[in-house]
Design an enzyme around this catalytic site. Structure first.
Site, PDB file in Angstrom:
ATOM      1  N   SER A 143       5.708 -44.918   4.036  1.00 17.57           N
ATOM      2  CA  SER A 143       7.111 -45.204   3.754  1.00 17.57           C
ATOM      3  C   SER A 143       7.669 -46.181   4.771  1.00 17.57           C
ATOM      4  O   SER A 143       7.181 -46.273   5.907  1.00 17.57           O
ATOM      5  CB  SER A 143       7.928 -43.907   3.794  1.00 17.57           C
ATOM      6  OG  SER A 143       9.318 -44.160   3.808  1.00 17.57           O
TER       7      SER A 143
ATOM      8  N   TYR B  33      10.313 -35.906   7.696  1.00 16.90           N
ATOM      9  CA  TYR B  33       9.690 -36.753   6.675  1.00 16.90           C
ATOM     10  C   TYR B  33       9.153 -38.041   7.301  1.00 16.90           C
ATOM     11  O   TYR B  33       8.000 -38.432   7.064  1.00 16.90           O
ATOM     12  CB  TYR B  33      10.714 -37.067   5.593  1.00 16.90           C
ATOM     13  CG  TYR B  33      10.261 -38.059   4.545  1.00 16.90           C
ATOM     14  CD1 TYR B  33       9.496 -37.654   3.457  1.00 16.90           C
ATOM     15  CD2 TYR B  33      10.620 -39.407   4.628  1.00 16.90           C
ATOM     16  CE1 TYR B  33       9.099 -38.563   2.481  1.00 16.90           C
ATOM     17  CE2 TYR B  33      10.234 -40.313   3.661  1.00 16.90           C
ATOM     18  CZ  TYR B  33       9.473 -39.886   2.586  1.00 16.90           C
ATOM     19  OH  TYR B  33       9.073 -40.800   1.630  1.00 16.90           O
TER      20      TYR B  33
END
Length: 284
Positions: A176, A189
């Site tokens: 990400s 995350y």
């Protein structure tokens, strides 16, 4: 570049349902031209019921690959993905479960081999996220669960698949933009995504002598079920507006990178991350 404004919306369950989203994500564009780049291959894809996973599965199917579709519990979304795959004239196996479980991963690989006798591509894509304003608000249980889903599952499934991959096989991990820019409310995350980037680079070096390529894709803001199931309705309405393109991306704009990394076009590429984020420049 046209801006896209999303209507405010929220879902109270993760990983979220694509059937409840409006507008629906675009998982393949009308002008995508398949060229048989994965004909006869077998690909295992996690989180393939919706979002980026669904887009990758459909693109791979259009390129001729048989698909092993792994997902958690969104059965309606998974069924729609199965139908789209089968329309491409290829076969599909579906499994609902937790890819962080060694027994589940072993079953998936064993039954895949029993049906097709091979695995050529592994796409580790499934993830979850739970925003918190402060580190102190992240419980130990949340921290462990996020790591279990996002990185432990990659370890377990890759370990189960690896003995059966041959020279020329490809592993593709979804990291990400948060691994590179950070995110103030997605600390756990973002940490898992940093771990995935390091896992990708280290495994690539480790497997280079076996001619197995390992790469990653680092999406920016992409319109998937994870978004309305994670953020408030107000934040969803602003999602992607901070990018240079001024809009979120669609899964269809991400999936072709996975095709490239899975096929022989990228035969000299390993240990790399492709950034698909609407124009944000981040360190590689």
């Amino acid at each position: 570049m046209a801006e896209q404004t999303l209507p405010a919306q929220h879902q109270d369950h993760q990983p979220g349902s694509e059937t409840e989203m409006h507008p629906k994500p675009v998982y393949i564009s009308n002008d995508y031209k398949a060229a048989g780049k994965l004909k006869g291959k077998v690909a295992i894809i996690t989180g393939a019921d919706s979002g980026i996973g669904r887009a990758v599965a459909v693109h791979y199917a259009k390129e001729g690959a048989n698909i092993v579709l792994l997902y958690l519990n969104e059965h309606d979304d998974a069924e729609l993905t199965r139908q789209e795959i089968e329309r491409c004239g290829v076969e599909v196996l579906m499994y609902a479960g937790d890819a962080a479980g060694a027994e589940f991963c072993s079953k998936v690989v064993t039954e895949t081999l029993a049906k097709w006798g091979r695995v050529d591509v592994l796409v580790n894509n499934a993830a979850e996220q739970h925003p918190q304003e402060r580190l102190e608000d992240i419980s130990e249980a949340q921290w462990e669960k996020t790591f279990r889903t996002n990185i432990f599952a990659m370890f377990q499934l890759t370990k189960a698949v690896l003995p059966h991959l041959q020279s020329g096989a490809a592993i593709i991990n979804t990291t990400s933009i948060t691994a590179y820019k950070g995110n103030p409310t997605l600390i756990d995350y973002s940490s898992t995504k940093g771990a995935i980037t390091a896992f990708t680079r280290s495994l690539a070096v480790n497997l280079a002598p076996r001619s197995i390529r390992v790469n990653g894709v680092a999406p920016g803001p992409i319109w998937t079920p994870l978004i309305p199931s994670t953020f408030s309705a107000e934040k969803v309405a602003e999602f992607g507006a901070e990018t240079p393109f001024g809009r979120p991306g669609q899964p269809s704009e991400v999936a072709p990178a996975y095709v490239y990394l899975a096929c022989s076009d990228s035969s000299y590429v390993s240990g790399q991350i492709i950034h698909i984020n609407g124009g944000s420049v981040v360190n590689g």
